[in-house]
Design an enzyme around this catalytic site. Structure first.
Site, mmCIF file in Angstrom:
data_model
loop_
_atom_site.group_PDB
_atom_site.id
_atom_site.type_symbol
_atom_site.label_atom_id
_atom_site.label_comp_id
_atom_site.label_asym_id
_atom_site.label_seq_id
_atom_site.Cartn_x
_atom_site.Cartn_y
_atom_site.Cartn_z
ATOM 1 N N LYS A 558 0.809 -1.239 0.000
ATOM 2 C CA LYS A 558 0.000 0.000 0.000
ATOM 3 C C LYS A 558 0.831 1.274 0.000
ATOM 4 C CE LYS A 558 -3.063 -2.668 2.900
ATOM 5 N NZ LYS A 558 -2.179 -3.606 3.590
ATOM 6 N N GLY A 643 -1.701 -15.656 9.515
ATOM 7 C CA GLY A 643 -1.453 -14.815 8.328
ATOM 8 C C GLY A 643 -2.531 -13.774 8.135
ATOM 9 N N GLU A 646 -0.661 -7.880 9.430
ATOM 10 C CA GLU A 646 0.536 -7.414 8.736
ATOM 11 C C GLU A 646 1.755 -8.042 9.412
ATOM 12 O OE1 GLU A 646 0.822 -5.259 6.001
ATOM 13 O OE2 GLU A 646 -1.307 -5.689 5.918
ATOM 14 N N ASP A 657 -2.552 1.161 8.865
ATOM 15 C CA ASP A 657 -2.998 0.374 7.705
ATOM 16 C C ASP A 657 -4.393 0.830 7.262
ATOM 17 O OD1 ASP A 657 -2.431 -1.934 5.943
ATOM 18 O OD2 ASP A 657 -4.206 -2.764 6.908
ATOM 19 N N LYS A 661 -5.675 2.734 3.832
ATOM 20 C CA LYS A 661 -6.776 2.226 2.990
ATOM 21 C C LYS A 661 -7.828 3.309 2.762
ATOM 22 C CE LYS A 661 -6.209 -2.592 4.239
ATOM 23 N NZ LYS A 661 -6.512 -3.621 5.213
HETATM 24 N N1 LIG Z 1 -2.081 -10.734 4.325
HETATM 25 C C1 LIG Z 1 -3.152 -10.225 3.768
HETATM 26 O O1 LIG Z 1 -4.260 -10.689 3.971
HETATM 27 C C2 LIG Z 1 -3.041 -9.059 2.847
HETATM 28 C C3 LIG Z 1 -1.796 -8.531 2.548
HETATM 29 N N2 LIG Z 1 -1.700 -7.469 1.701
HETATM 30 C C4 LIG Z 1 -0.382 -6.905 1.421
HETATM 31 O O2 LIG Z 1 0.415 -7.893 0.775
HETATM 32 C C5 LIG Z 1 1.793 -7.684 1.094
HETATM 33 C C6 LIG Z 1 2.409 -8.989 1.549
HETATM 34 O O3 LIG Z 1 1.754 -9.468 2.686
HETATM 35 P P1 LIG Z 1 2.147 -10.869 3.319
HETATM 36 O O4 LIG Z 1 2.415 -11.855 2.241
HETATM 37 O O5 LIG Z 1 1.054 -11.173 4.262
HETATM 38 O O6 LIG Z 1 3.485 -10.529 4.097
HETATM 39 P P2 LIG Z 1 4.713 -11.516 4.426
HETATM 40 O O7 LIG Z 1 5.494 -10.847 5.474
HETATM 41 O O8 LIG Z 1 4.228 -12.881 4.672
HETATM 42 O O9 LIG Z 1 5.535 -11.541 3.072
HETATM 43 C C7 LIG Z 1 6.206 -10.450 2.589
HETATM 44 C C8 LIG Z 1 7.450 -10.960 1.882
HETATM 45 O O10 LIG Z 1 8.049 -9.842 1.219
HETATM 46 C C9 LIG Z 1 9.462 -9.981 1.348
HETATM 47 N N3 LIG Z 1 10.079 -8.673 1.163
HETATM 48 C C10 LIG Z 1 10.219 -7.659 2.017
HETATM 49 N N4 LIG Z 1 10.881 -6.641 1.436
HETATM 50 C C11 LIG Z 1 11.164 -7.018 0.188
HETATM 51 C C12 LIG Z 1 11.835 -6.422 -0.912
HETATM 52 N N5 LIG Z 1 12.354 -5.204 -0.827
HETATM 53 N N6 LIG Z 1 11.951 -7.116 -2.075
HETATM 54 C C13 LIG Z 1 11.434 -8.342 -2.194
HETATM 55 N N7 LIG Z 1 10.792 -8.970 -1.178
HETATM 56 C C14 LIG Z 1 10.657 -8.331 -0.015
HETATM 57 C C15 LIG Z 1 9.647 -10.522 2.728
HETATM 58 O O11 LIG Z 1 10.896 -11.133 2.865
HETATM 59 C C16 LIG Z 1 8.501 -11.525 2.828
HETATM 60 O O12 LIG Z 1 8.898 -12.783 2.341
HETATM 61 C C17 LIG Z 1 1.812 -6.557 2.122
HETATM 62 O O13 LIG Z 1 2.092 -5.329 1.498
HETATM 63 C C18 LIG Z 1 0.383 -6.550 2.660
HETATM 64 O O14 LIG Z 1 -0.014 -5.281 3.119
HETATM 65 C C19 LIG Z 1 -2.774 -6.922 1.089
HETATM 66 C C20 LIG Z 1 -4.023 -7.414 1.325
HETATM 67 C C21 LIG Z 1 -4.262 -8.506 2.255
HETATM 68 N N1 LIG Z 2 -3.556 -6.418 7.738
HETATM 69 C C1 LIG Z 2 -4.416 -6.125 6.660
HETATM 70 C C2 LIG Z 2 -4.129 -7.071 5.536
HETATM 71 C C3 LIG Z 2 -4.603 -6.534 4.298
HETATM 72 O O1 LIG Z 2 -4.417 -5.440 3.875
HETATM 73 C C4 LIG Z 2 -5.838 -6.299 7.110
HETATM 74 O O2 LIG Z 2 -5.986 -6.865 8.142
HETATM 75 O O3 LIG Z 2 -6.753 -5.886 6.444
#
Ligand SMILES: NC(=O)C1=CN([C@@H]2O[C@H](COP(=O)(O)OP(=O)(O)OC[C@H]3O[C@@H](n4cnc5c(N)ncnc54)[C@H](O)[C@@H]3O)[C@@H](O)[C@H]2O)C=CC1
Ligand SMILES: N[C@@H](CC=O)C(=O)O
Length: 812
Positions: A558, A643, A646, A657, A661
């Site tokens: 985001k 999961g 964040e 967050d 949004k």
């Molecule tokens: N978990 C959810 O339900 C939702 C997540 N998001 C967004 O999705 C994104 C990922 O979330 P998750 O997978 O849950 O987090 P996570 O922490 O499980 O995975 C993020 C990954 O990105 C990697 N990373 C960090 N900096 C990096 C970089 N500079 N280059 C390449 N990789 C890098 C990390 O090592 C990690 O493996 C976040 O921005 C989150 O806000 C959006 C909507 C819903």
């Molecule tokens: N932590 C966020 C994940 C998605 O953006 C949320 O709970 O909505």
């Protein structure tokens, strides 16, 4: 390379760095501005032991030809001679300081005296010496400018080392040529060599014919074992058809050697058949790039894998002849094909197709063998690609494209890399466009790079193989890169998504942003999409660089979408300017279609007045569960484990967050605001806010007491706790806030499934009865699914996007 680098390397031992050959054509050296551009390219792309091959400055060779012709016809050469000398003196004066200019002008003067005497006395025997002056002057001038301003260089006359059999048979004597080159090359100096000219076995000056300087460049690459040859020219690559005739032609980023050779054989104006010959034995890669737009990636010719082998192109020629004779039998035909390498032939009907310029020699040979032959002007159209002659699907499409066109009964080629049809009439632009469309309509190759292989990134990859199989628009989508914060796996020929993570574990290498950007700048795909599934602000700062290169972005991250107004507006403008698409469906509500709904309302002419709701899956889950029966911190750790939160749950608890949004939705709804305009209540006590994530999680039980007290107060009022986001427009004034609220137990916001988001949109059309969107707003499946929906949406947009082909002199 910068100028500094080039100079720095001048102290390096030659031979330590791989040699590269750069060739600049006449139009790239036509004026002083063009030569300045060439100097700039040399500074950025050359090392000190490289070889720069030059053609004559634009227009000079034509003038030398004219002078020879005038002299041959006994006409006066005085005026054109003066005008040529004036033009060259002008270039010298514009580019060099006074002292160097005087020195070169004197040399030019001496040359013109010799030239005049040859023109006056024996133009016939000196014709090639006269033509050679063009390249000599060009090399001498470029070398002088480099010596004056950039680095040591020396101009060499290729006749002093390239030895060929004869003007008619330009086969090179490599051993002698290599030895001679060793003698004249100078250590620690850039070599500026003349193109187009050589000497024969008798020591006579010879020219190397059409595109001769390109041939010189590849000869020099073969002599020195160069790793790369770059032909800097006035086009920015080889296209799937002549872009002046076929506006939809696509640049072919990578051409396998055999296919390039076939394009040259069929008359491609950039790739002459001789040019590729010296590279046959070597692993040298040939590049075609524009000296007018040196940052744009061109075409690379070499040994490539699957993707490059899929590329198809269409070429045609109206300058060909059908050769037939009553007496022609299979024996004479086979002898003739051996001798003349026709474009194509038909053994059954004893016919062959040759280039117009071969008519005289073919006619003489046939006269001595079988008597009379007839030559009928015809045309050809060909589909060219790796082993297309044995690809049934390509043949079928080619025939289908020609089904309403009158063709002769020859659909064959002497090469496995082309299918040729002979046409009794000229090949019209309409037909070329039609055939090109049929052959290439599905061939837009889209590369995808996934950054962030965590919770969501991993799920995205798991779903990818089925999506590619089931969504026809993803047919030509190739996973080509995987990035974690430290390691990268990039494979231009594609990574099998089924084994992507395993391959990443085994093969990924450390990388930095500079390396990543360098690769992205010259990626070989028609379109490239970077999918940002990281939570990283730093990674989001790369979007600017992506957009500058016309790369598309899908962001679940985001940061960029909620950056400051100035930065955000700059980013969207940059994306629009460069044709980059930027989607971020999952930045709010994960896979819920709230972003689509708001866009749709605005398209319908609606005006949005308020948006409110519960925008955090994590906070929704926490407050739906939190009834005081277990401590708040226990629930928080459980959300993290599943999961749902964040990576640092303070992004959720701080309200940051949700604030982001709300900002993203307000911007989508058409308002200009920044994070600072949204009041935000943090649920993280000050003493926990500056700890590391680990430390915070270890001390999370400090949250328990304050939350228990808030819950008690809410219960006393028969309310529950919810974290609410809301923006409204009242009397033209924007009011935006995110924070904890007591909500009536009967309210829709109080009755969600844990983890659900709810969005209440009030607008002109939905005023008394607001639009409600509700459902899971976080989680692996819905979020990864939302990113896939963005991928399909981008690919749909890209499938209709036309490439803007830049053609010097036409649209530039
Ligand atoms: N978990 C959810 O339900 C939702 C997540 N998001 C967004 O999705 C994104 C990922 O979330 P998750 O997978 O849950 O987090 P996570 O922490 O499980 O995975 C993020 C990954 O990105 C990697 N990373 C960090 N900096 C990096 C970089 N500079 N280059 C390449 N990789 C890098 C990390 O090592 C990690 O493996 C976040 O921005 C989150 O806000 C959006 C909507 C819903
Ligand atoms: N932590 C966020 C994940 C998605 O953006 C949320 O709970 O909505």
């Amino acid at each position: 390379m910068t100028i500094e680098n080039l100079i720095k390397h001048s102290n390096a031992k030659p031979g330590k760095l791989a040699v590269n050959v750069h060739k600049f054509g006449g139009s790239s050296l036509a004026t002083s501005e063009c030569i300045e551009r060439v100097i700039d390219i040399i500074c950025r792309h050359c090392q000190i032991n490289d070889i720069v091959v030059v053609s004559a400055n634009g227009g000079v060779t034509d003038q030398l030809f004219t002078l020879c012709q005038l002299a041959k016809d006994d006409l006066s050469v005085e005026e054109p001679l003066e005008s040529l000398q004036f033009q060259l003196q002008g270039l010298i004066a514009q580019l060099l300081n006074e002292q160097n200019s005087a020195y070169l002008t004197q040399q030019l003067h001496d040359d013109f005296q010799l030239l005049s005497s040859w023109l006056a006395t024996d133009v016939k025997s000196h014709r090639n010496d006269i033509l050679a002056f063009g390249e000599i002057w060009s090399a001498r001038l470029l070398s002088a400018v480099l010596n004056e301003r950039i680095c040591p260089s020396h101009a060499v006359d290729a006749r002093d080392f390239i030895q060929i059999q004869s003007e008619q048979n330009t086969a090179v004597n490599y051993d002698i040529s290599r030895n001679q080159f060793e003698q004249i090359k100078q250590a620690h100096q850039l070599t500026i060599a003349t193109g187009y000219i050589a000497r024969d076995l008798e020591g006579r000056s010879c020219t190397l014919g059409r595109n001769g300087s390109d041939y010189s460049a590849t000869i020099m690459a073969a002599l020195t074992g160069a790793a790369n040859v770059t032909l800097w020219t006035d086009v920015d690559g080889i296209y799937s058809a002549d872009p002046r005739i076929v506006p939809a032609a696509r640049k072919l980023h990578r051409l396998p050697n055999g296919v390039a050779r076939e394009l040259g054989r069929l008359g491609n104006p950039v790739l002459h058949v001789n040019t590729l010959k010296p590279l046959d034995e070597h692993a040298t890669h040939l590049h075609v790039a524009s000296s007018f737009d040196s940052e744009t990636s061109g075409t690379e010719i070499g040994k490539f894998g699957f993707l490059a082998k899929q590329e198809l192109s269409v070429t045609y020629s109206n300058d060909v002849l059908l050769v037939s004779s009553e007496q022609l039998n299979s024996m004479t035909l086979s002898e003739a094909t051996e001798r003349f390498s026709p474009i194509c032939f038909d053994e059954r009907n004893a016919l062959m197709v040759i280039k117009q310029e071969q008519q005289k020699t073919v006619s003489q040979w046939f006269a001595s063998k079988v008597g009379e032959v007839t030559f009928k002007p015809v045309a050809i159209i060909a589909a060219v690609g790796h082993k297309v002659a044995s690809r049934g699907d390509v043949k079928a499409r080619f025939k289908r494209a020609l089904e309403n066109t009158k063709t002769l009964d020859i659909v064959s080629s002497t090469s496995e890399h082309s299918i040729i049809s002979v046409l009794p009439d000229t090949c019209s632009p309409e037909l070329t466009n039609l055939v090109h469309h049929e052959m290439t309509k599905d061939a837009k190759h889209i590369g995808v790079i996934v950054a962030g292989l965590g919770n969501i990134g991993e799920r995205f990859l798991e779903i990818l193989p089925a999506q590619i199989k089931n969504q026809s628009v993803l047919e030509n989508v190739h996973l080509v890169g995987l990035l974690s914060s430290q390691k990268a796996l990039i494979n231009t020929d594609g990574i099998n998504p089924k084994h992507a993570l395993v391959q990443f574990e085994k093969q990924a290498k450390d990388y930095d942003e500079e390396q990543l950007l360098t690769w992205l700048k010259s990626h070989p795909y028609d379109e490239l999409i970077v999918i940002d599934i990281t939570p990283s602000e730093r990674f989001s700062l790369l979007y600017r660089e992506f957009f500058k290169e016309g790369i598309h972005v899908i962001g679940a991250n985001k940061w960029a979408a909620s950056s400051s107004t100035e930065y955000f507006n700059g980013l969207t403008a940059l994306a629009a300017q460069n044709g980059s698409v930027w989607l971020g469906n999952t930045t709010v509500g994960a896979g819920l279609p709230v972003n689509f709904a708001i866009n749709d309302l605005r398209r319908s002419g609606d005006e949005i007045g308020a948006i409110s709701g519960i925008f955090s899956g994590t906070l929704s889950w926490l407050f739906e569960q939190y009834d005081g029966s277990q401590p708040f911190s226990k629930l928080l750790l459980s959300a993290l484990e599943q999961g749902l939160a964040e990576p640092d749950p303070r992004e959720d608890l701080s309200g940051r967050d949700v604030q982001r949004k709300l900002l993203i939705l307000a911007r989508l709804a058409g308002f200009t605001l920044s994070l600072e305009d949204i009041e935000c209540q943090s649920l993280v006590p000050e003493n926990l806010s500056h700890l590391s994530t680990q430390e915070f999680l270890a001390q999370a039980d400090e949250l328990d007491q304050p939350f228990a007290e808030e819950l008690e107060r809410a219960k006393e009022q028969n309310n529950c706790l919810r974290y609410i986001a809301k923006f409204t427009i009242e009397d033209g004034k924007l009011n935006a806030k995110v924070g904890l609220a007591f909500v009536d137990l009967e309210d829709a916001f109080a009755n969600l499934n844990p983890c659900d988001n709810i969005f209440k949109v009030e607008s002109q059309w939905y005023q008394t009865n607001p639009l409600i969107i509700q459902g899971p707003g976080a989680g692996r499946d819905v979020t990864a699914g939302g990113i896939h929906s963005d991928l399909v949406a981008i690919c749909e947009q890209l499938s209709t996007k036309q490439h803007q082909v830049k053609i010097k002199g036409i649209n530039e």
